[in-house]
Design a protein around this motif. Structure first.
Motif, PDB file in Angstrom:
ATOM      1  N   ALA A   1       1.116  -1.345  -0.180  1.00 54.90           N
ATOM      2  CA  ALA A   1       0.071   0.346   0.123  1.00 54.90           C
ATOM      3  C   ALA A   1       1.095   1.457   0.045  1.00 54.90           C
ATOM      4  O   ALA A   1       1.009   2.213  -0.933  1.00 54.90           O
ATOM      5  N   MET A   2       1.821   0.988   1.039  1.00 54.19           N
ATOM      6  CA  MET A   2       2.958   2.375   1.156  1.00 54.19           C
ATOM      7  C   MET A   2       3.830   2.840   0.262  1.00 54.19           C
ATOM      8  O   MET A   2       3.760   3.966  -0.731  1.00 54.19           O
ATOM      9  N   LYS A   3       4.044   1.393  -1.175  1.00 54.07           N
ATOM     10  CA  LYS A   3       4.710   1.674  -2.243  1.00 54.07           C
ATOM     11  C   LYS A   3       4.206   1.218  -3.764  1.00 54.07           C
ATOM     12  O   LYS A   3       3.743   2.626  -4.333  1.00 54.07           O
ATOM     13  N   ASN A   4       2.435   2.074  -3.156  1.00 54.82           N
ATOM     14  CA  ASN A   4       1.618   2.379  -4.688  1.00 54.82           C
ATOM     15  C   ASN A   4       0.787   3.717  -4.391  1.00 54.82           C
ATOM     16  O   ASN A   4       0.690   4.672  -5.064  1.00 54.82           O
ATOM     17  N   SER A   5       0.723   4.124  -3.312  1.00 54.28           N
ATOM     18  CA  SER A   5       0.879   5.619  -2.960  1.00 54.28           C
ATOM     19  C   SER A   5       0.928   5.889  -1.252  1.00 54.28           C
ATOM     20  O   SER A   5       0.236   5.326  -0.542  1.00 54.28           O
ATOM     21  N   THR A   6       1.435   6.229  -1.110  1.00 55.28           N
ATOM     22  CA  THR A   6       1.777   6.584   0.858  1.00 55.28           C
ATOM     23  C   THR A   6       1.324   7.864   1.236  1.00 55.28           C
ATOM     24  O   THR A   6       1.008   7.073   2.177  1.00 55.28           O
ATOM     25  N   SER A   7       0.533   8.326   0.427  1.00 56.24           N
ATOM     26  CA  SER A   7      -0.855   9.756   0.877  1.00 56.24           C
ATOM     27  C   SER A   7      -1.914   8.611   1.486  1.00 56.24           C
ATOM     28  O   SER A   7      -2.906   8.704   2.159  1.00 56.24           O
ATOM     29  N   ALA A   8      -1.995   7.725   0.028  1.00 60.76           N
ATOM     30  CA  ALA A   8      -3.177   6.731   0.448  1.00 60.76           C
ATOM     31  C   ALA A   8      -3.202   5.179   1.734  1.00 60.76           C
ATOM     32  O   ALA A   8      -4.025   5.055   2.408  1.00 60.76           O
ATOM     33  N   ALA A   9      -1.929   4.960   1.614  1.00 63.16           N
ATOM     34  CA  ALA A   9      -1.884   4.686   2.804  1.00 63.16           C
ATOM     35  C   ALA A   9      -1.502   5.498   4.599  1.00 63.16           C
ATOM     36  O   ALA A   9      -2.438   4.677   5.120  1.00 63.16           O
ATOM     37  N   GLN A  10      -0.935   5.973   4.182  1.00 65.46           N
ATOM     38  CA  GLN A  10      -1.635   7.236   5.349  1.00 65.46           C
ATOM     39  C   GLN A  10      -2.794   7.061   6.065  1.00 65.46           C
ATOM     40  O   GLN A  10      -3.599   6.914   7.168  1.00 65.46           O
ATOM     41  N   ALA A  11      -3.708   7.491   5.042  1.00 68.55           N
ATOM     42  CA  ALA A  11      -5.111   7.929   5.048  1.00 68.55           C
ATOM     43  C   ALA A  11      -5.595   6.032   5.510  1.00 68.55           C
ATOM     44  O   ALA A  11      -6.786   6.460   6.461  1.00 68.55           O
ATOM     45  N   MET A  12      -5.668   5.287   4.776  1.00 71.24           N
ATOM     46  CA  MET A  12      -5.725   3.977   5.620  1.00 71.24           C
ATOM     47  C   MET A  12      -5.392   3.488   7.179  1.00 71.24           C
ATOM     48  O   MET A  12      -5.227   2.721   7.505  1.00 71.24           O
ATOM     49  N   GLY A  13      -4.334   4.330   7.628  1.00 70.35           N
ATOM     50  CA  GLY A  13      -4.144   4.336   8.524  1.00 70.35           C
ATOM     51  C   GLY A  13      -2.080   3.141   9.130  1.00 70.35           C
ATOM     52  O   GLY A  13      -2.435   3.241   9.565  1.00 70.35           O
ATOM     53  N   ILE A  14      -2.055   3.619   7.936  1.00 70.83           N
ATOM     54  CA  ILE A  14      -0.854   3.031   8.063  1.00 70.83           C
ATOM     55  C   ILE A  14       0.346   3.819   8.020  1.00 70.83           C
ATOM     56  O   ILE A  14       0.635   4.685   7.345  1.00 70.83           O
ATOM     57  N   SER A  15       1.232   3.631   8.947  1.00 66.59           N
ATOM     58  CA  SER A  15       2.535   4.107   9.728  1.00 66.59           C
ATOM     59  C   SER A  15       3.125   4.396   8.584  1.00 66.59           C
ATOM     60  O   SER A  15       4.046   3.229   8.883  1.00 66.59           O
ATOM     61  N   LEU A  16       4.052   4.923   8.161  1.00 67.02           N
ATOM     62  CA  LEU A  16       4.818   5.525   7.251  1.00 67.02           C
ATOM     63  C   LEU A  16       5.882   4.940   8.148  1.00 67.02           C
ATOM     64  O   LEU A  16       6.786   4.641   7.378  1.00 67.02           O
ATOM     65  N   MET A  17       6.370   5.713   8.987  1.00 72.76           N
ATOM     66  CA  MET A  17       7.545   5.266   9.790  1.00 72.76           C
ATOM     67  C   MET A  17       7.804   4.288  10.088  1.00 72.76           C
ATOM     68  O   MET A  17       8.998   3.427   9.410  1.00 72.76           O
ATOM     69  N   LYS A  18       6.358   3.154  11.025  1.00 73.32           N
ATOM     70  CA  LYS A  18       7.180   2.255  11.404  1.00 73.32           C
ATOM     71  C   LYS A  18       7.096   1.414  10.099  1.00 73.32           C
ATOM     72  O   LYS A  18       8.777   0.418  10.606  1.00 73.32           O
ATOM     73  N   PHE A  19       6.179   1.422   9.104  1.00 74.57           N
ATOM     74  CA  PHE A  19       7.571   0.352   7.465  1.00 74.57           C
ATOM     75  C   PHE A  19       8.058   0.467   6.798  1.00 74.57           C
ATOM     76  O   PHE A  19       8.687  -0.590   6.477  1.00 74.57           O
ATOM     77  N   ARG A  20       8.633   1.582   6.998  1.00 70.49           N
ATOM     78  CA  ARG A  20      10.010   2.454   5.852  1.00 70.49           C
ATOM     79  C   ARG A  20      10.941   1.443   6.862  1.00 70.49           C
ATOM     80  O   ARG A  20      11.752   1.449   6.158  1.00 70.49           O
ATOM     81  N   LEU A  21      10.891   2.155   7.891  1.00 69.89           N
ATOM     82  CA  LEU A  21      12.220   1.612   8.847  1.00 69.89           C
ATOM     83  C   LEU A  21      12.085   0.501   9.001  1.00 69.89           C
ATOM     84  O   LEU A  21      13.414  -0.606   8.700  1.00 69.89           O
ATOM     85  N   MET A  22      10.950  -0.683   9.342  1.00 69.01           N
ATOM     86  CA  MET A  22      11.232  -1.950   9.045  1.00 69.01           C
ATOM     87  C   MET A  22      11.366  -2.351   8.236  1.00 69.01           C
ATOM     88  O   MET A  22      12.028  -3.216   7.099  1.00 69.01           O
ATOM     89  N   ALA A  23      11.301  -2.195   5.934  1.00 67.00           N
ATOM     90  CA  ALA A  23      11.514  -2.433   5.562  1.00 67.00           C
ATOM     91  C   ALA A  23      13.108  -2.174   4.691  1.00 67.00           C
ATOM     92  O   ALA A  23      14.060  -2.781   4.698  1.00 67.00           O
ATOM     93  N   PHE A  24      13.766  -1.046   5.298  1.00 66.44           N
ATOM     94  CA  PHE A  24      15.009  -1.143   5.946  1.00 66.44           C
ATOM     95  C   PHE A  24      16.048  -1.867   5.668  1.00 66.44           C
ATOM     96  O   PHE A  24      17.020  -2.408   6.196  1.00 66.44           O
ATOM     97  N   VAL A  25      15.287  -2.277   7.775  1.00 67.54           N
ATOM     98  CA  VAL A  25      16.204  -2.524   8.620  1.00 67.54           C
ATOM     99  C   VAL A  25      16.249  -4.358   7.908  1.00 67.54           C
ATOM    100  O   VAL A  25      16.977  -4.579   8.050  1.00 67.54           O
ATOM    101  N   ILE A  26      15.036  -5.090   7.365  1.00 69.42           N
ATOM    102  CA  ILE A  26      14.885  -6.147   6.959  1.00 69.42           C
ATOM    103  C   ILE A  26      16.129  -6.372   5.701  1.00 69.42           C
ATOM    104  O   ILE A  26      17.054  -7.142   6.014  1.00 69.42           O
TER     105      ILE A  26
END
Lengths: 311, 347
Positions: free
Chosen positions: B195-220
């Motif tokens: 969701a974050m990949k397709n649209s950051t704004s839409a993802a945020q609107a759906m309650g997805i925390s950009l910080m959490k998942f970007r950090l997670m993706a980079f950590v992995i």
């Protein structure tokens, strides 16, 4: 002390010129083809090999031998655009990056096939010191000391100023420049307005490749060993300079390209102070880290315009 | 989706089963090479390819699922190699500790890069991570230009490591990471990343925390790359940072290329892509006399392959495979429909 500091700064002039050439080329491609051209360095190296062959096989002086090299670069640049990028328009930005990386692989393979793998390739600076009794350096008396300036470096500065100056004038006042600026802001709208974006991008690739070769010839003339990957460091610095200055303008990256090598040498100069002698190993680290901090504070670059995103 | 999940055909469609089977095949190759059926250099090259495949899985998650382009892979690999060297060679601690330390350092680094990615996006992020990778490479080079791990110092749980044992370790880790990642992709986390990949704004609107998942993706991605570096050191055992290409832009680009060629949204695609970039070269082409005489041709062939795949098959090889299987299914369905029609006509 101040004089030797100025000497240190002057020693970085050649690298500044090479980085400026590469950065302008990278920015041009970035603007017109919306990709980071990783092949810039290898294209430049290929052109430099051609020049080296002219020098060593046919005994042509370097200021004439540089032209066949640039010609090869220009032709290859055109070829890459016409054969690959024009067809791959609907490839996304990352895909285009990968394509340029594929081109790097092809050129890395082609260079040893065409030119063989000699141990070292002799090259000569623009100012030939083989003539008896001439020195490679200017010594400028200044504040009781002497600033050392290589003649090759000075010639490179003059060439760079002329070439980049002409390009900036062309960008500002010529039809091609207007086309580039239009294509950079929106390719499809530019097409609708009757601009032949094919010609614009093809010319940009040609100019970028030519600039790269010129930069490589300057770099090799300064005493760097020619190899397939000898232009990788200037190219990496060119990308970072682009980010530092901000890709949204043309002058920003060029200023970034001037800052990075000078900053590196300036940090290296600190080694002259007591207790700091090991800093020369760390100078690139310090410069890159400082740059990182600057970019984090100002993500669009020092001279970049903030891009407003719409949903 | 189907009712009879227990039938043998469907068991094969189960990702863990596929991964285990693949792991067994990989182990078999090594066993065969021990018995002399397959040349040992072939098995060694396969092990090497698998190390890059480990790095590519992490990168696939980062690029294909989270849409974050990074060119910092080489730097993360460097962290792994030097961690192993300092813990095992300089201080004589076991490999297990090296694992833990590598995990710790790469976690920290991943968080840092993740925070950077919150401020900078797209190609800019790629170039910035390239700068970070250059910093790491320069630091490592300033610390020690050449590192070499001696065989005697390399052991895990009391087992002496050598090429063959390290190969099995690589296969185990590869399969484990494949399994973890395939689960992750099909979990809410994976969907949030897409969701974050397709649209950051839409993802945020759906309650997805950009910080959490970007950090997670980079950590992995960082952890996987560092693990790859660790495995490289255990397997190859020496590295000259100043002259080797491992910690330079080339490796980052090759991993990026592998993921794109294989299909950036396919885990099996990452293996195929890595195999094309690293495997074909070292395992097959280097056996053909023509290529042995002109090794430069191999580089050229790889380059041409990359350009062709990206230009004509933007979804990568995974897409070609799925297109083929879809067309087979279509034909099968069409055949069945035609048969049914015929039956109707007869009635």
């Amino acid at each position: 002390m101040f004089v030797s500091f100025l000497s240190t700064i002057c020693a970085s002039l050649l690298v500044v010129c090479v980085t400026v050439m590469c950065t302008f080329a990278v920015t041009l491609i970035f603007k017109t083809s919306t990709t980071t051209n990783f092949a810039e360095g290898s294209l430049a190296a290929l052109g430099c090999y051609v020049t080296a062959t002219c020098l060593n096989k046919y005994n042509i002086p370097v200021y004439i031998g540089v032209f066949p090299g640039i010609a090869v670069g220009v032709v290859l640049g055109l070829l890459i655009d016409v054969a690959i990028f024009r067809r791959g328009r609907n490839v996304n930005a990352v895909g285009k990056q990968i394509i340029t990386m594929g081109i790097v692989s092809i050129i890395f393979g082609a260079i040893p096939l065409i030119f063989g793998t000699p141990e070292s390739i002799p090259f000569e600076p623009f100012y030939n010191t083989k003539k008896a009794g001439t020195s490679a350096n200017f010594l400028i008396p200044f504040m009781g000391g002497k600033i050392v300036l290589t003649k090759h470096g000075l010639i490179c500065v003059i060439i760079t100023v002329i070439v980049i100056g002409v390009l900036f004038l062309l960008l500002k006042h010529s039809k091609w420049g207007l086309g580039v600026r239009c294509a950079a802001s929106n390719e499809y709208t530019a097409e609708l307005m009757g601009i032949n974006t094919h010609v614009i991008t093809a010319m940009s690739w040609a100019i970028a490749a030519g600039l790269g070769v010129l930069g490589a010839v300057m770099y090799a003339g300064g005493g760097v060993m020619i190899s397939t990957s000898f232009m990788v460091t200037p190219m990496v610095n060119a990308f970072l300079a682009g980010i530092l200055g901000g890709f949204s303008t043309f002058y920003g990256p060029v200023i970034g390209a001037i800052i990075i090598p000078i900053a590196a040498n300036a940090v290296g100069f600190l080694a002259n102070f007591p207790g700091m002698s090991s800093i020369s190993r760390w100078n690139m680290v310090i410069v890159y880290a400082a740059m990182l901090v600057v970019i984090l504070i100002k993500p669009s670059g020092l001279f970049g315009k903030k891009i407003v995103k719409k949903v | 989706m189907e009712n009879n999940t227990a039938s043998p055909k469907n068991i094969l469609k189960n990702p863990p089963v596929q991964i285990i089977l693949f792991g067994i095949v990989l182990c078999l190759i090594q066993v065969l090479s021990m018995n002399g059926v397959i040349s040992s250099s072939f098995a060694f090259a396969l092990g090497n390819t698998l190390i890059y495949a480990v790095m590519a899985i992490g990168f696939c998650l980062l690029l294909g699922y989270s849409g974050l382009a990074s060119l910092g892979t080489a730097g993360f690999i460097g962290i792994g190699t030097y961690a192993v060297y300092y813990i095992m060679q300089e201080n004589g601690y076991p490999l297990f500790l090296a694992f833990l330390v590598t995990l710790g350092i790469s976690l920290g680094l991943g968080v840092v890069v993740g925070f950077i990615s919150l401020r900078i996006e797209g190609i800019y992020l790629a170039i910035l991570t390239l700068g970070l990778s250059e910093i790491i490479r320069n630091v490592l080079m300033a610390i020690k230009p050449t590192i070499k791990l001696e065989l005697a110092n390399s052991r895990l749980f009391g087992i002496q490591m050598n090429d063959r044992v390290a190969y099995f370790l690589i296969v185990i880790i590869y399969c484990l990471l494949m399994w973890v990642t395939s689960n992750l992709i099909n979990s809410p986390t994976g969907r949030a990343m897409v969701a974050m990949k397709n649209s950051t704004s839409a993802a945020q609107a759906m309650g997805i925390s950009l910080m959490k998942f970007r950090l997670m993706a980079f950590v992995i991605a960082t952890v996987y790359a560092a693990l790859g570096g660790l495995l490289y050191m255990v397997y190859v055992r020496n590295l000259t940072t100043s002259s080797s290409l491992l910690l330079t832009l080339t490796t980052s680009l090759n991993i990026l290329g592998a993921v794109i060629i294989g299909g950036s949204k396919s885990l099996w695609g990452t293996f195929v892509g890595t195999f094309i970039i690293y495997g074909i070269q070292s395992m097959f082409l280097s056996r053909i006399p023509f290529f042995v005489k002109n090794p430069a041709f191999i580089t050229m062939v790889t380059g041409v392959l990359i350009v062709v795949v990206v230009m004509f098959f933007p979804g990568g090889i995974a897409q070609i495979a799925s297109n083929i299987s879809a067309s087979f299914k279509k034909r099968k369905l069409a055949g069945a429909a035609a048969a049914a029609e015929e039956k109707k006509g007869e009635e």
